[in-house]
Write a protein that holds these residues in place. Structure first.
Motif, PDB file in Angstrom:
ATOM      1  N   LEU A  12      44.983  56.203  49.430  1.00  0.00           N
ATOM      2  CA  LEU A  12      43.607  55.945  49.100  1.00  0.00           C
ATOM      3  C   LEU A  12      43.718  55.345  47.551  1.00  0.00           C
ATOM      4  N   PHE A  13      44.572  55.799  46.774  1.00  0.00           N
ATOM      5  CA  PHE A  13      44.534  55.136  45.301  1.00  0.00           C
ATOM      6  C   PHE A  13      44.875  53.893  45.338  1.00  0.00           C
ATOM      7  N   GLY A  14      45.892  53.524  46.127  1.00  0.00           N
ATOM      8  CA  GLY A  14      46.335  52.235  46.480  1.00  0.00           C
ATOM      9  C   GLY A  14      45.182  51.164  47.062  1.00  0.00           C
ATOM     10  N   GLN A  15      44.595  51.698  48.028  1.00  0.00           N
ATOM     11  CA  GLN A  15      43.566  51.080  48.674  1.00  0.00           C
ATOM     12  C   GLN A  15      42.385  50.819  47.745  1.00  0.00           C
ATOM     13  N   LEU A  16      42.043  51.683  46.818  1.00  0.00           N
ATOM     14  CA  LEU A  16      40.994  51.723  45.626  1.00  0.00           C
ATOM     15  C   LEU A  16      41.329  50.462  44.817  1.00  0.00           C
ATOM     16  N   ILE A  17      42.596  50.278  44.414  1.00  0.00           N
ATOM     17  CA  ILE A  17      42.991  49.518  43.473  1.00  0.00           C
ATOM     18  C   ILE A  17      42.757  47.846  44.186  1.00  0.00           C
ATOM     19  N   TYR A  18      43.359  48.000  45.622  1.00  0.00           N
ATOM     20  CA  TYR A  18      43.281  46.760  46.238  1.00  0.00           C
ATOM     21  C   TYR A  18      41.681  46.328  46.384  1.00  0.00           C
ATOM     22  N   ASP A  19      40.858  47.214  46.535  1.00  0.00           N
ATOM     23  CA  ASP A  19      39.357  47.049  46.892  1.00  0.00           C
ATOM     24  C   ASP A  19      38.705  46.609  45.447  1.00  0.00           C
ATOM     25  N   PHE A  25      44.780  57.882  38.468  1.00  0.00           N
ATOM     26  CA  PHE A  25      45.008  58.733  39.413  1.00  0.00           C
ATOM     27  C   PHE A  25      44.716  60.022  39.547  1.00  0.00           C
ATOM     28  N   GLU A  26      44.677  60.730  38.105  1.00  0.00           N
ATOM     29  CA  GLU A  26      44.319  61.835  37.748  1.00  0.00           C
ATOM     30  C   GLU A  26      42.786  62.265  38.034  1.00  0.00           C
ATOM     31  N   SER A  27      42.138  61.179  37.571  1.00  0.00           N
ATOM     32  CA  SER A  27      40.434  61.146  37.897  1.00  0.00           C
ATOM     33  C   SER A  27      40.158  61.472  39.517  1.00  0.00           C
ATOM     34  N   LEU A  28      40.806  60.596  40.168  1.00  0.00           N
ATOM     35  CA  LEU A  28      40.766  60.746  41.676  1.00  0.00           C
ATOM     36  C   LEU A  28      41.161  62.021  41.947  1.00  0.00           C
ATOM     37  N   ASN A  29      42.403  62.209  41.532  1.00  0.00           N
ATOM     38  CA  ASN A  29      42.735  63.656  42.059  1.00  0.00           C
ATOM     39  C   ASN A  29      41.783  64.809  41.931  1.00  0.00           C
ATOM     40  N   SER A  30      41.109  64.636  40.877  1.00  0.00           N
ATOM     41  CA  SER A  30      40.260  65.737  40.394  1.00  0.00           C
ATOM     42  C   SER A  30      39.037  65.997  41.114  1.00  0.00           C
ATOM     43  N   ILE A  31      38.570  64.587  41.428  1.00  0.00           N
ATOM     44  CA  ILE A  31      37.246  64.523  42.233  1.00  0.00           C
ATOM     45  C   ILE A  31      37.720  65.022  43.808  1.00  0.00           C
ATOM     46  N   ILE A  32      38.779  64.550  44.474  1.00  0.00           N
ATOM     47  CA  ILE A  32      39.071  65.097  45.839  1.00  0.00           C
ATOM     48  C   ILE A  32      39.524  66.169  45.665  1.00  0.00           C
ATOM     49  N   GLY A  33      40.263  66.912  44.893  1.00  0.00           N
ATOM     50  CA  GLY A  33      40.669  68.361  45.097  1.00  0.00           C
ATOM     51  C   GLY A  33      41.652  68.393  46.079  1.00  0.00           C
ATOM     52  N   GLY A  34      41.639  69.547  46.742  1.00  0.00           N
ATOM     53  CA  GLY A  34      42.703  69.736  48.218  1.00  0.00           C
ATOM     54  C   GLY A  34      42.020  69.116  49.300  1.00  0.00           C
ATOM     55  N   LEU A  35      42.884  68.778  50.158  1.00  0.00           N
ATOM     56  CA  LEU A  35      42.318  68.397  51.311  1.00  0.00           C
ATOM     57  C   LEU A  35      42.223  69.686  52.311  1.00  0.00           C
ATOM     58  N   ASP A  36      41.040  69.453  53.144  1.00  0.00           N
ATOM     59  CA  ASP A  36      40.654  70.597  54.102  1.00  0.00           C
ATOM     60  C   ASP A  36      40.326  69.969  55.523  1.00  0.00           C
ATOM     61  N   PHE A  37      41.287  70.361  56.591  1.00  0.00           N
ATOM     62  CA  PHE A  37      40.886  69.646  57.747  1.00  0.00           C
ATOM     63  C   PHE A  37      40.031  70.724  58.586  1.00  0.00           C
ATOM     64  N   LYS A  73      45.975  47.007  54.084  1.00  0.00           N
ATOM     65  CA  LYS A  73      45.352  46.973  53.204  1.00  0.00           C
ATOM     66  C   LYS A  73      44.139  46.079  53.153  1.00  0.00           C
ATOM     67  N   ASP A  74      44.523  44.808  53.835  1.00  0.00           N
ATOM     68  CA  ASP A  74      43.648  43.775  54.001  1.00  0.00           C
ATOM     69  C   ASP A  74      42.568  44.106  55.266  1.00  0.00           C
ATOM     70  N   LEU A  75      43.106  44.732  56.141  1.00  0.00           N
ATOM     71  CA  LEU A  75      42.296  45.236  57.429  1.00  0.00           C
ATOM     72  C   LEU A  75      41.094  46.365  56.796  1.00  0.00           C
ATOM     73  N   THR A  76      42.040  47.266  56.144  1.00  0.00           N
ATOM     74  CA  THR A  76      41.066  48.482  55.524  1.00  0.00           C
ATOM     75  C   THR A  76      40.133  47.722  54.558  1.00  0.00           C
ATOM     76  N   ASN A  77      40.394  46.512  53.727  1.00  0.00           N
ATOM     77  CA  ASN A  77      39.299  46.201  53.014  1.00  0.00           C
ATOM     78  C   ASN A  77      38.102  45.547  53.769  1.00  0.00           C
ATOM     79  N   ARG A  78      38.594  44.886  54.979  1.00  0.00           N
ATOM     80  CA  ARG A  78      37.595  44.231  55.657  1.00  0.00           C
ATOM     81  C   ARG A  78      36.645  45.424  56.258  1.00  0.00           C
ATOM     82  N   LEU A  79      37.165  46.350  56.668  1.00  0.00           N
ATOM     83  CA  LEU A  79      36.238  47.584  56.991  1.00  0.00           C
ATOM     84  C   LEU A  79      35.448  48.196  56.050  1.00  0.00           C
ATOM     85  N   ASN A  80      36.105  48.137  54.743  1.00  0.00           N
ATOM     86  CA  ASN A  80      35.134  48.468  53.647  1.00  0.00           C
ATOM     87  C   ASN A  80      34.092  47.638  53.128  1.00  0.00           C
TER      88      ASN A  80
END
Length: 108
Positions: A12-19, A25-37, A73-80
């Motif tokens: 996600l961090f890599g895609q955000l930079i690409y976009d 990363f620390e700010s992103l990590n604090s926003i996301i917290g832990g993943l829950d399925f 990353k390019d394809l994800t950017n197209r979707l984004n």
């Protein structure tokens, strides 16, 4: 998949930079917290949205031949950057894209 959370956050961090969404990363990590399925409720509009995106990916696969040649990353950017509808009405302001919406969350 012991480290799925770290793999997800790194991707996600890599895609955000690409976009062009610049954050640390620390700010992103604090926003996301832990993943829950969580279980799905089989939301039909979400299923339709996902099917539309899969159709787009199928279309783009002809451009690149096979998965190994696809720039993810390019394809994800197209979707984004594809238009999405957020809101109740059908006004122009109810349409946006994923990048603009994530910027609103991260740039707070």
């Amino acid at each position: 998949m012991n480290n799925i959370e770290q793999i997800f956050k790194d991707a996600l961090f890599g895609q955000l930079i690409y976009d062009g969404v610049v954050t640390d990363f620390e700010s992103l990590n604090s926003i996301i917290g832990g993943l829950d399925f969580l279980p799905t409720n089989n939301d039909r509009s979400t299923t339709a949205f996902q099917n539309h995106n899969l159709e787009s990916l199928d279309w783009w696969k002809y451009e690149f031949g096979n998965l190994e040649n696809m720039p993810i990353k390019d394809l994800t950017n197209r979707l984004n950057t594809s238009p999405i509808h957020i809101g109740q009405g059908m006004k122009r302001s109810d349409y946006t894209n994923s990048i603009d919406e994530i910027k609103k969350i991260i740039m707070i």
